[in-house]
Design an enzyme around this catalytic site. Structure first.
Site, PDB file in Angstrom:
ATOM      1  N   ASP A 215      -9.197  19.977  41.139  1.00 16.62           N
ATOM      2  CA  ASP A 215      -8.115  21.206  40.951  1.00 16.62           C
ATOM      3  C   ASP A 215      -9.268  22.194  41.222  1.00 16.62           C
ATOM      4  O   ASP A 215     -10.226  22.515  40.618  1.00 16.62           O
ATOM      5  CB  ASP A 215      -7.523  21.046  39.697  1.00 16.62           C
ATOM      6  CG  ASP A 215      -6.594  22.232  39.369  1.00 16.62           C
ATOM      7  OD1 ASP A 215      -5.474  21.878  39.586  1.00 16.62           O
ATOM      8  OD2 ASP A 215      -6.835  23.434  39.198  1.00 16.62           O
ATOM      9  N   ASN A 223      -3.814  33.305  44.090  1.00 18.31           N
ATOM     10  CA  ASN A 223      -2.355  33.705  44.767  1.00 18.31           C
ATOM     11  C   ASN A 223      -1.966  35.056  44.363  1.00 18.31           C
ATOM     12  O   ASN A 223      -1.453  35.963  45.003  1.00 18.31           O
ATOM     13  CB  ASN A 223      -1.369  32.596  44.174  1.00 18.31           C
ATOM     14  CG  ASN A 223      -1.409  31.543  45.167  1.00 18.31           C
ATOM     15  OD1 ASN A 223      -1.888  31.552  46.431  1.00 18.31           O
ATOM     16  ND2 ASN A 223      -0.809  30.435  44.736  1.00 18.31           N
ATOM     17  N   HIS A 228      -0.461  34.757  48.809  1.00 17.22           N
ATOM     18  CA  HIS A 228      -0.279  33.090  49.240  1.00 17.22           C
ATOM     19  C   HIS A 228      -0.880  32.658  50.634  1.00 17.22           C
ATOM     20  O   HIS A 228      -1.450  31.501  50.501  1.00 17.22           O
ATOM     21  CB  HIS A 228       1.250  32.691  49.104  1.00 17.22           C
ATOM     22  CG  HIS A 228       1.878  32.758  47.753  1.00 17.22           C
ATOM     23  ND1 HIS A 228       1.511  31.698  46.798  1.00 17.22           N
ATOM     24  CD2 HIS A 228       2.631  33.717  47.278  1.00 17.22           C
ATOM     25  CE1 HIS A 228       2.291  32.183  45.942  1.00 17.22           C
ATOM     26  NE2 HIS A 228       2.848  33.284  45.886  1.00 17.22           N
ATOM     27  N   ASP A 232      -3.527  29.617  50.469  1.00 13.92           N
ATOM     28  CA  ASP A 232      -3.345  28.392  51.421  1.00 13.92           C
ATOM     29  C   ASP A 232      -4.764  27.978  52.121  1.00 13.92           C
ATOM     30  O   ASP A 232      -4.985  27.010  52.340  1.00 13.92           O
ATOM     31  CB  ASP A 232      -2.170  28.690  52.628  1.00 13.92           C
ATOM     32  CG  ASP A 232      -0.933  28.749  51.842  1.00 13.92           C
ATOM     33  OD1 ASP A 232      -0.728  28.215  50.624  1.00 13.92           O
ATOM     34  OD2 ASP A 232       0.095  29.030  52.623  1.00 13.92           O
ATOM     35  N   GLU A 258      -2.634  23.158  44.409  1.00 13.63           N
ATOM     36  CA  GLU A 258      -3.900  23.110  44.482  1.00 13.63           C
ATOM     37  C   GLU A 258      -4.633  21.423  44.107  1.00 13.63           C
ATOM     38  O   GLU A 258      -6.142  21.611  44.068  1.00 13.63           O
ATOM     39  CB  GLU A 258      -4.731  24.261  43.744  1.00 13.63           C
ATOM     40  CG  GLU A 258      -4.860  24.204  42.344  1.00 13.63           C
ATOM     41  CD  GLU A 258      -3.629  24.409  41.506  1.00 13.63           C
ATOM     42  OE1 GLU A 258      -3.797  24.897  40.187  1.00 13.63           O
ATOM     43  OE2 GLU A 258      -2.342  24.753  42.189  1.00 13.63           O
TER      44      GLU A 258
END
Length: 346
Positions: A215, A223, A228, A232, A258
């Protein structure tokens, strides 16, 4: 389509006494069909078709056919046309046969050879009919044989290509159903089934195996602060790091957001921890650069590692719990799930 036009002209215009335009359109269509078929085989084999050669051979054959028709040798031109189409069809057999390795492609090459051999032999073995003064091509065995060859071959070729298209489409749909579109990793649906099979095999043989759950630390703030699109980019970098750092036989999946998960068959708990440490360090070193308030932010990840249990769900629960412990202990670390302690009386 070109062969269908040729067959139609063959029915509408008699070779012996029909209009010259119909005769020449018929031969042109047959030669065009053979040339297109040969070019298509080249393309399917991944090679550029020799267009200049095909055009030269096709036009050369058509000019010869025009000459034979002009001097009234309609029977001879029928024999010549079949042999010339056979020569064009034979080009892929001699030039790209080694590039056709798949089952469908081998079938296409076999059909191509049958088409070549049938066109050639039907135009030569049936030649004795030519000595008959009452010979009418459209009513001859030669005409029936060539028409049958062309039409049956077309059906078989079309059937093979249709089967191949359906198979490719099904494989693509299955891949899309089991693949995360952003990272190219497996999704949870495709991952669970495969890992359950790995765990069952490991339990049956007694071989080890581990599950990694990873993670990205404090991903929500990435974010929120950087958007975002940048988030990404970080997820893609995380997925790419795992693909590069983990062994080729590892199964890797994105579980949404994630979080990622990787199954390592034949890996001991110690090996799993070492691999997770390597992936964590490599990700921090190569992660996209993030700057907040003038300072560069260090992007880190945490991992939980667990040995294979009875099934995927129980294994994932242990690895996820180890990941939670890694987060609680300060993040940017790897935690190996503790093995069960036996409480049975001695």
């Amino acid at each position: 389509m070109a062969a269908a036009f040729a067959f139609s002209f063959d029915l509408l215009f008699k070779s012996n006494d029909g209009p010259m335009s119909g005769v020449l359109l018929e031969s042109f269509s047959y030669l065009l069909a053979a040339s297109l078929f040969a070019a298509a085989i080249f393309v399917r084999a991944g090679r550029n078709p020799p267009l200049v050669l095909l055009i030269f051979i096709g036009l050369g054959g058509w000019l010869a056919d025009i000459y034979l028709a002009a001097i009234g040798e309609h029977v001879a031109r029928s024999m010549f046309l079949g042999c010339w189409c056979a020569i064009i069809t034979a080009l892929p057999l001699s030039l790209v046969r080694h590039h056709m390795a798949r089952g469908i492609d081998i079938g296409l090459m076999v059909l191509t050879f049958i088409l070549f051999a049938s066109l050639f032999t039907s135009s030569t073995l049936l030649a004795p009919e030519l000595s008959n003064d009452a010979f009418i091509y459209e009513e001859s065995n030669m005409s029936a044989a060539i028409s049958m060859i062309v039409n049956v071959s077309s059906v078989f070729v079309a059937s093979l290509l249709l089967i191949d298209y359906v198979n490719q489409r099904m494989r693509r749909l299955l891949r899309e159903a089991h693949q995360d579109p952003m990272t190219g990793l497996l999704n949870r649906r495709g991952f669970e089934d495969r890992v359950n099979a790995l765990i069952a095999a490991a339990n049956e043989t007694g071989h080890p195996g581990v599950l990694l759950v990873g993670d990205i630390d404090k991903f929500k703030s990435i974010n929120d602060v950087h958007g975002h699109a940048k988030g990404d980019e970080v997820i893609k970098a995380f997925a790419q790091t795992l693909q590069q750092q983990l062994p080729p036989d590892a199964l890797i999946a994105r579980f949404g957001g994630e979080e990622v998960c990787a199954a390592l068959p034949l890996a001991s708990p110690a090996m799993g921890r070492i691999m997770a440490e390597g992936a964590k360090t490599s990700f921090t070193r190569n992660a996209p650069r993030l700057v907040e308030k003038g300072d560069e932010r260090k992007v880190t990840a945490s991992f939980g590692v667990a040995v294979f249990q009875a099934d995927f769900q129980s294994t994932f629960a242990k690895a996820d719990k180890a990941l939670f412990e890694a987060k609680s202990a300060g993040r940017d670390r790897v935690v190996l799930a503790r093995a069960k302690v036996s409480t049975a009386a001695a």
